[in-house]
Enzyme design. Structure first.
Site, mmCIF file in Angstrom:
data_model
loop_
_atom_site.group_PDB
_atom_site.id
_atom_site.type_symbol
_atom_site.label_atom_id
_atom_site.label_comp_id
_atom_site.label_asym_id
_atom_site.label_seq_id
_atom_site.Cartn_x
_atom_site.Cartn_y
_atom_site.Cartn_z
ATOM 1 N N SER A 142 -38.962 14.799 -37.663
ATOM 2 C CA SER A 142 -39.060 15.755 -36.562
ATOM 3 C C SER A 142 -38.617 17.136 -37.012
ATOM 4 O O SER A 142 -37.714 17.266 -37.861
ATOM 5 C CB SER A 142 -38.180 15.298 -35.394
ATOM 6 O OG SER A 142 -38.079 16.292 -34.394
ATOM 7 N N TYR A 155 -29.507 13.717 -32.476
ATOM 8 C CA TYR A 155 -30.890 13.421 -32.856
ATOM 9 C C TYR A 155 -31.319 14.284 -34.035
ATOM 10 O O TYR A 155 -31.886 13.780 -35.013
ATOM 11 C CB TYR A 155 -31.800 13.665 -31.657
ATOM 12 C CG TYR A 155 -33.280 13.540 -31.939
ATOM 13 C CD1 TYR A 155 -33.871 12.297 -32.096
ATOM 14 C CD2 TYR A 155 -34.088 14.673 -32.028
ATOM 15 C CE1 TYR A 155 -35.228 12.171 -32.343
ATOM 16 C CE2 TYR A 155 -35.443 14.561 -32.268
ATOM 17 C CZ TYR A 155 -36.016 13.312 -32.433
ATOM 18 O OH TYR A 155 -37.365 13.193 -32.679
#
Length: 254
Positions: A142, A155
């Protein structure tokens, strides 16, 4: 020009493959002829009835196994039924909005566990099968792991770790098993509107739209095909994100 791939006779595992980007990846490999296994913690949503007659490219051969990739017993059950494995796509992941202040340590630990530790354990468990077939691992990373990720710090840190994990495994397992990463930017899925506060944020992308599951899947098909590339990070982000200062700066600033 359309690039096609033939994965006939190959076995592909896609974690978190029942919806969103994972479902798009699973569909792409199945359409290319692979036998695809998808796993997730919950049963997949009911399929949408295809048009009649169904399109010639409609994917078949996708098998679902209920499994939590953070659970060692579930992983053992998932892999115990496999005699062959050619590709693993470590896609399972995600995070709620979770500012560091005021949220529980357990929540952040679970986020790191899902987005970093689980892909490590899946890759570790898959390695003997992949080594036997000369296969490959594709990590779904990501942009949150390569730029600040306020509100999802755990995250972002986990995804940064995932990117480095792929680099380490690419070197450790070469030349028998290749390991690469797809770093996904802003993406349009069934949950994206809720995630982005009900707004289409495609205007923040130089390409003018968010990535689709098909965009990500096409890169996975390429990286998983036999070849030389390993230890690579392919950014699928439409040119990144337009910096906020461009909207704040006056037109006459040079």
């Amino acid at each position: 020009m359309t690039v096609t791939y033939d994965y006939t006779g190959k076995v592909v595992l896609v974690t978190g493959g029942t919806k969103g980007i994972g479902a798009g990846i699973a569909t792409a490999f199945a359409t290319a002829g692979a036998e695809v296994i998808v796993c997730a913690r919950h049963d997949p949503p009911p399929p949408v009835p295809p048009p009649s007659p169904p399109p010639r490219s409609a994917a078949t051969g996708v098998r679902f196994v209920r499994a939590d990739v953070r659970d060692a017993d579930d992983l053992e059950r998932l892999f115990s039924g496999l005699d062959r494995l050619d590709v693993v796509v470590n896609n399972a992941g995600g995070s709620p909005y979770a500012p560091l202040e005021g949220t529980s340590p357990r929540l952040h630990a679970r986020i790191v566990e899902l987005n970093l530790i689980a892909p490590l354990l899946v890759a570790q468990r898959a390695y003997p099968l992949l080594a036997a077939s000369g296969g490959s691992v594709v990590m779904i990373g990501s942009s949150s792991g390569v730029r600040p990720s306020p509100g999802t710090s755990a995250y972002g840190a986990a995804k940064a770790g995932l990117h480095q994990l792929a680099n380490c495994l690419a070197a450790e397992w070469a030349p028998g098993v290749r390991v690469n990463t797809v770093i996904v930017g802003l993406a349009a899925t069934e949950d994206s509107l809720d995630h982005y506060g009900g707004k289409d944020v495609g205007s923040a992308v130089p390409a003018g739209r968010m990535a689709t599951p098909a965009d990500v899947a096409s890169v996975c098909l390429w990286l998983a095909a036999p070849g030389y590339v390993t230890g690579a990070q392919v950014h699928v982000h439409g040119g990144g994100e337009i910096p906020a200062w461009q909207n704040l700066a006056s037109d006459d600033i040079s």
